[in-house]
Design a protein around this motif. Structure first.
Motif: not given
Length: 609
Positions: A95-105
């Motif tokens: 689902l590409e839940m990287k740090e680019d989409y939120g800190e502490g992902n």
């Protein structure tokens, strides 16, 4: 949100289809932590509809894992465990839940839990590896399986009592989660049962990684033995009913394995087992061979198991060899052909190691053969096996003879066991022709019979006449040797008595003891002499019968027989024995006369007083 279910451990499913019914305005805020979801929602919003249906194929871990991801996106604190962290890590990557989409992902949190908690604990590493079966492709791409293999291999090769991964008190907390550290146990096989919960592909790879870490081959063999016993019900045929039922449904399979699965599993275990003598118990190898025959495993697997058993046949028992014949023809009750092949493998290995040389014989003991003891043990084992299978009326003469003749002659210190097996076979197969009886009895060496075997064979009507003559002759030789030995002992005793007692008449008690011992010895000699006379009488009767047969053929058969078996020498030995007995009797008479003369001397002395 709908799903077609979540794969169970061992099913090797990569994920499940998830269907979402979403209101676009609200979803833009919820799934801002997922780049994959953000793109799908943006594409759906271009259609200008308030609501839409989003189809998510192959979500790692299925609907339950996606539900946890959704809660995370809502801001709910996740409870990471060794059972769900692999699913969540793979889903986060998908689902590409990287740090680019939120800190502490989610990717960062699951990676931290894997490295700081799961991989530091044996139990958690094992649980995480079990879940990799469902999402194997994602787990391989993220290097999760390799990291679990390395963690488990390192811990299996390390004494848990000396390593830091075993926490004091058995627990380490991370985010409120117990690591479930392994109980304190320093035995080298403490991890056998644990890795049996893995599927076969993961188990094979773990064993391979352990080998690269330098773990001993006997430990590897032990783990394979334990694993095979878990998943091959045929190896546990003697277990209790409850235990057997439990073993039929292991975690890795989840249900009783089919015969085809068991066959493939057994063939794989055979390929994994190290080909070294003594690493695998002989009883276990026989169990594998028996199961392979039942499951109709490929000939290569059966041949490999026979070779393994042949390498250590001296460690087998008679019960191991008694394998039923599972062929459809049911020619014989037991699989004699298989035992013949196993014996051939043993003898071939023994020859390679230099153990088939008979060496020299010194005072009845074989020397010069480094593997004599194993060969002797195998000879005794085969003789016992022959006696067990001999009553089978379907056992053909060539098979029985070939197996009996395969054992080297020097491997049998005594031929009593072979004689017993052949006698049972002759009794159970009375239709054998005389030539076949002769062939079997030629395998016997009458000189290696005990006195009991000689006595039995001399009266055995099932044996050919030639063998009976040989037995009588060698029994006579044994008796003659025994008599001569007794005479030597008697002479030695007489000489020692005279040296200790001094001049005749100086020690009445010593003389009386000598007389009693000589009388006992005389009785023994008389008994032996009677036995020799009986044997001579039997030989005389047989001689008369053979001479009668010889007259019909126009030649003296007895002359050739006596010349062949040495009966002329026998007559001379019996004459010498008779003279020795006569001399012994005269010696006893002299002792009695000396005693009478000593008594008269005492009476004259008392009369003079």
């Amino acid at each position: 949100m709908h799903s077609n279910g979540m794969g169970r451990p061992g099913s090797a499913r990569l994920g499940s289809r998830v269907i979402l019914l979403l209101k676009l305005g609200r979803c833009r805020f919820i799934f801002t932590r997922s780049g994959f979801m953000e793109r799908l929602i943006a594409e759906a919003s271009e259609q200008g509809e308030e609501g839409c249906v989003i189809n998510l194929p192959d979500i790692p871990g299925g609907a339950k894992t996606f539900e946890l991801v959704a809660k995370f996106c809502y801001g709910v604190k996740l409870e990471l465990t060794s059972s769900n962290v692999v699913y969540l890590r793979c889903s986060a990557e998908h689902l590409e839940m990287k740090e680019d989409y939120g800190e502490g992902n989610l990717i960062v949190q699951t990676e931290a839990f894997l490295n700081q908690v799961v991989l530091q604990s044996w139990k958690d590493s094992l649980k995480a590896l079990q879940t990799c079966d469902d999402v194997l492709r994602y787990a391989e791409e993220l290097n999760i399986t390799e990291r679990c293999f390395e963690s488990l291999a390192t811990k299996a090769c390390t004494d848990p009592t000396l390593s830091g991964w075993l926490a004091t008190g058995g627990s380490v907390l991370w985010n409120g989660i117990s690591t479930g550290a392994r109980p304190n146990n320093s035995s080298s096989d403490w991890w056998y049962d644990d890795i049996c919960t893995l599927s076969l592909p993961l188990f094979k790879r773990l064993i391979s990684v352990m080998e690269t870490h330098g773990i001993k081959q006997e430990i590897i063999a032990g783990s394979l033995t334990c694993y095979a016993k878990k998943y091959l019900p045929g190896l546990n045929r003697r277990q209790g009913a409850i235990e057997s039922n439990n073993r039929l449904a292991p975690v890795a399979f989840g249900a009783p394995p089919s015969e085809e699965d068991q066959k493939l599993f057994l063939e794989e275990i055979d390929r994994l087992l190290p080909m070294q003598k003594g690493l695998v118990p002989t009883k276990f190898l026989f169990g594998l061979l028996r199961t392979a025959m039942i499951l109709r495993a490929n000939p290569t697997c059966i041949s490999s198991l026979e070779k393994r058993i042949g390498m250590q046949l001296d460690q087998a028992t008679l019960e191991n060899l008694l394998m039923p014949n599972f062929s459809y023809s049911m020619e014989t009750l037991y699989n004699v052909d298989c035992v013949q092949r196993i014996l051939d493998h043993f003898l071939a290995m023994d020859q390679i190691s230099g153990g088939t040389s008979p060496g020299a014989i010194d005072d009845g003991q074989f020397i010069g053969s480094p593997s004599l003891t194993p060969v002797t043990m195998v000879a005794k084992l085969i003789d016992g096996y022959l006696a067990e299978v001999a009553p089978d009326v379907n056992l053909k003469f060539p098979k029985f003879q070939a197996l009996a003749a395969a054992v080297p002659d020097y491997a049998r210190p005594l031929d009593d066991g072979l004689y017993r097996a052949i006698d049972i076979y002759l009794k159970s197969h009375p239709w054998l022709v005389e030539s076949e009886r002769e062939q079997l009895c030629r395998l016997i060496d009458c000189q290696k019979f005990s006195l009991e075997a000689c006595t039995h064979a001399a009266q055995n009507e099932r044996l050919p006449l030639r063998i009976v003559v040989q037995v009588l002759f060698f029994e006579q030789l044994q008796l003659r040797t025994s008599i001569a030995g007794c005479f030597l002992v008697s002479d030695h005793l007489d000489g020692s008595r005279q040296l200790r007692s001094g001049p005749a008449g100086s020690n009445e008690g010593g003389l009386a003891t000598t007389v009693r011992e000589n009388q006992v010895l005389k009785v023994g000699m008389d008994n032996m002499r009677m036995r020799v006379f009986e044997l001579e009488k039997e030989c005389s009767n047989m001689r008369q019968e053979i001479e009668k047969l010889g007259r019909t053929e126009g030649s003296s058969t007895w002359g050739s027989v006596s010349k062949k078996f040495g009966f002329k020498l026998k007559s001379q030995m019996c004459s010498a024995q008779a003279e020795s007995v006569s001399k012994q009797s005269n010696g006893n008479g002299k002792v009695e006369k000396m005693k009478d003369r000593q008594g008269k001397h005492k009476n004259n002395s008392s009369h003079n007083d």
